[in-house]
Scaffold this active site. Structure first.
Site, PDB file in Angstrom:
ATOM      1  N   TYR A  60       1.223  -1.227   0.159  1.00  0.00           N
ATOM      2  CA  TYR A  60       0.084  -0.310   0.058  1.00  0.00           C
ATOM      3  C   TYR A  60       0.882   1.343   0.139  1.00  0.00           C
ATOM      4  O   TYR A  60       1.589   1.186   0.931  1.00  0.00           O
ATOM      5  CB  TYR A  60      -1.191   0.400   1.633  1.00  0.00           C
ATOM      6  CG  TYR A  60      -1.957  -0.651   1.064  1.00  0.00           C
ATOM      7  CD1 TYR A  60      -2.139  -2.128  -0.208  1.00  0.00           C
ATOM      8  CD2 TYR A  60      -2.651  -1.318   2.146  1.00  0.00           C
ATOM      9  CE1 TYR A  60      -3.245  -2.178   0.083  1.00  0.00           C
ATOM     10  CE2 TYR A  60      -3.740  -1.911   2.300  1.00  0.00           C
ATOM     11  CZ  TYR A  60      -4.449  -2.852   0.906  1.00  0.00           C
ATOM     12  OH  TYR A  60      -5.203  -3.485   1.509  1.00  0.00           O
ATOM     13  N   LEU A 206     -18.409  -0.714   1.428  1.00  0.00           N
ATOM     14  CA  LEU A 206     -19.476   0.898   0.469  1.00  0.00           C
ATOM     15  C   LEU A 206     -19.130   0.819  -1.009  1.00  0.00           C
ATOM     16  O   LEU A 206     -19.351   1.680  -2.233  1.00  0.00           O
ATOM     17  CB  LEU A 206     -19.114   1.975   1.512  1.00  0.00           C
ATOM     18  CG  LEU A 206     -19.618   2.006   2.422  1.00  0.00           C
ATOM     19  CD1 LEU A 206     -18.893   3.299   3.090  1.00  0.00           C
ATOM     20  CD2 LEU A 206     -20.636   1.834   2.344  1.00  0.00           C
TER      21      LEU A 206
END
Length: 316
Positions: A60, A206
């Site tokens: 990341y 989401l």
């Protein structure tokens, strides 16, 4: 048949840190995403809200995410529980995969960046067809025996790959994308997890922002949104039926007095098969739907209504 694996205990919600210094593991976005100062503010807000598990990966931001978490922990004197992962390259053209020596090397570098001697959960970030699972898991098990990790698991594995993993080792968790709009794991993988006692960790709850209401029919995507940065995982949602379903969900949320995001998170938290929900907010105010979902749980009757609102959409 192998016996049931001892169930892993994790916090119900984890802070996903994939946007610290990048946009996930994509080298073309390393150095973008949240600045270290913005990441510190988000971690402060998450910790203050009761979120005590942080989820990251070596790649990341090309290591920037782990480094930011490590500096934040050192500066605050705080130690959340930690998940990190390995598979992807640390820079464009660098090596990747799950060879045992690479797993051991990457774990050491992750611990160094985080400034800790141990992480609670270490995940294979993707399936590596070039390396037998038993060899990879041998490296994970050795790290566990040495006290460097509490448990190990896998991520982005399909049902057949998880079944093969359970035959080759003792992964105690699988982390996959799962949301109201992406329910592909329901048919086979979730039942396998329930049968074998594997913790199911849901990321992208989401759906890349689709379940926040930010994307509107016929309107440009907001600047800086996932659909302007890494749209590939979410292109399947660009359809009339998806917008129709979102309108139905928005009506349910409005009637309950919650946001669409709060409703979507509440639906996940009401599912006992989902062990942990990994949220990826970009700003402290994006934590508000988590508080909504906790404050106003989704009932069994509401789950039926919510699922009816998305009936007919592809489950992945």
């Amino acid at each position: 048949m192998p016996g049931e694996i001892q169930r892993l205990t994790v916090s119900r919600i984890a802070l996903g840190c994939g946007n610290f210094g990048g946009v996930g593991s994509a080298p073309e976005f390393f150095g973008q995403g949240l600045t270290e100062g913005e990441a510190f503010g988000l971690m402060d807000a998450a910790w203050e809200s009761g979120i005590d598990w942080f989820d990251t990966a070596d790649a990341y931001g090309g290591g920037r995410s782990e480094r930011a978490i490590g500096r934040w922990m050192a500066s605050r004197g705080i130690r959340p529980r930690l998940t990190t992962k390995t598979f992807n390259p640390m820079e464009a053209g660098a090596d990747h995969g799950l060879k045992p020596d690479r797993v051991a090397r990457q774990l050491r570098s992750s611990l160094d960046r985080l400034g800790v001697g141990r992480v609670d959960l270490y995940l294979a970030h993707d399936f590596d067809p070039a390396v037998p699972l038993a060899e990879s898991f041998g490296a994970f098990a050795a790290a566990q025996a040495d006290g460097l990790i509490g448990a190990y698991g896998v991520s982005n594995f399909d049902p057949a790959q998880l079944a093969a993993s359970l035959a080759a080792g003792q992964p105690r968790a699988v982390q996959n994308s799962y949301s109201l709009l992406g329910r592909h794991d329901e048919a086979a993988l979730l039942p396998l997890c329930a049968e074998r006692g594997v913790a199911y960790l849901a990321f992208s709850p989401l759906a890349g922002g689709w379940l926040t209401g930010k994307y509107r029919r016929g309107e440009p995507y907001p600047a800086g949104s996932r659909m302007t940065q890494r749209p590939e995982p979410y292109r399947e949602f660009v359809s009339g039926p998806t917008f129709d379903a979102l309108a139905r969900l928005q009506a349910i949320a409005a009637r309950r007095g919650t946001s669409l995001a709060g409703l979507a998170l509440g639906w996940l938290l009401a599912d006992e098969r989902v062990t942990q929900v990994v949220i990826g907010p970009g700003r402290p105010e994006h934590l508000t739907p988590v508080a909504e979902a906790r404050r106003q749980p989704v009932s069994a009757e509401e789950r039926i209504e919510i699922e009816a609102a998305v009936a007919g959409l592809s489950r992945g």
